[in-house]
Design a protein around this motif. Structure first.
Motif, short mmCIF file in Angstrom:
data_model
loop_
_atom_site.label_atom_id
_atom_site.label_comp_id
_atom_site.label_asym_id
_atom_site.label_seq_id
_atom_site.Cartn_x
_atom_site.Cartn_y
_atom_site.Cartn_z
N LEU A 1 0.93 -1.18 -0.07
CA LEU A 1 0.00 -0.04 0.10
C LEU A 1 0.87 1.32 0.05
CD1 LEU A 1 -3.00 -0.96 2.42
CD2 LEU A 1 -3.10 -0.72 -0.01
N VAL A 2 2.04 1.17 0.63
CA VAL A 2 2.82 2.28 0.74
C VAL A 2 3.52 2.72 -0.75
CG1 VAL A 2 5.23 3.20 1.67
CG2 VAL A 2 3.43 2.28 3.10
N ASN A 3 3.94 1.62 -1.20
CA ASN A 3 4.53 1.63 -2.61
C ASN A 3 3.53 2.10 -3.68
OD1 ASN A 3 6.99 0.60 -1.99
ND2 ASN A 3 6.53 -1.34 -2.31
N LEU A 4 2.26 1.66 -3.56
CA LEU A 4 1.18 2.15 -4.33
C LEU A 4 0.77 3.62 -4.11
CD1 LEU A 4 -1.53 -0.73 -4.29
CD2 LEU A 4 0.00 -0.05 -6.31
N ILE B 1 2.97 5.93 -3.13
CA ILE B 1 4.05 6.41 -3.65
C ILE B 1 4.10 6.59 -5.25
CG2 ILE B 1 6.77 6.49 -4.29
CD1 ILE B 1 6.95 5.42 -1.36
N LEU B 2 3.56 5.58 -5.93
CA LEU B 2 3.51 5.47 -7.36
C LEU B 2 2.43 6.60 -7.45
CD1 LEU B 2 4.02 4.14 -10.09
CD2 LEU B 2 2.39 2.50 -9.69
N ALA B 3 1.13 6.33 -6.93
CA ALA B 3 0.04 7.42 -7.15
C ALA B 3 0.45 8.73 -7.24
CB ALA B 3 -1.27 7.16 -6.47
N CYS B 4 1.27 9.16 -6.25
CA CYS B 4 1.98 10.58 -6.07
C CYS B 4 2.53 10.93 -7.29
CB CYS B 4 2.70 10.91 -4.78
SG CYS B 4 1.55 10.79 -3.29
N VAL B 5 3.37 9.93 -7.62
CA VAL B 5 4.27 10.23 -8.89
C VAL B 5 3.59 10.44 -10.09
CG1 VAL B 5 6.25 9.40 -10.51
CG2 VAL B 5 6.38 9.12 -7.91
N VAL B 6 2.46 9.59 -10.34
CA VAL B 6 1.74 9.68 -11.47
C VAL B 6 0.94 11.08 -11.41
CG1 VAL B 6 -0.23 8.62 -12.90
CG2 VAL B 6 1.54 7.08 -12.06
N GLY B 7 0.41 11.38 -10.17
CA GLY B 7 -0.49 12.78 -10.34
C GLY B 7 0.45 13.71 -10.39
#
Length: 61
Positions: A16-19, A21-27
């Motif tokens: 969940l933490v990795n997801l 972080i990924l969502a923040c990068v994509v956003g």
């Protein structure tokens, strides 16, 4: 702590933490792309405001 290891919640937490972080990068990338590829919305708004003003003048006269 033993309960976390038994239920596999530690791995779930890491996923969940990795997801997140990924969502923040994509956003962030989407935000930057939309910010730098301004499609001239300011000019369009000015045109529409001028048109509205003309229509108001026609209506009032």
């Amino acid at each position: 702590m033993v309960l976390l290891l038994l239920l596999g919640l530690t791995e779930l937490f890491v996923i969940l933490v990795n997801l997140g972080i990924l969502a923040c990068v994509v956003g962030g990338v989407v935000y930057l792309v939309r910010r730098f590829t301004d499609s001239g919305t300011d000019e369009r708004i000015e045109e529409l405001e001028a048109e509205v003003e003309e229509l108001r003048e026609e209506r009032d006269s």
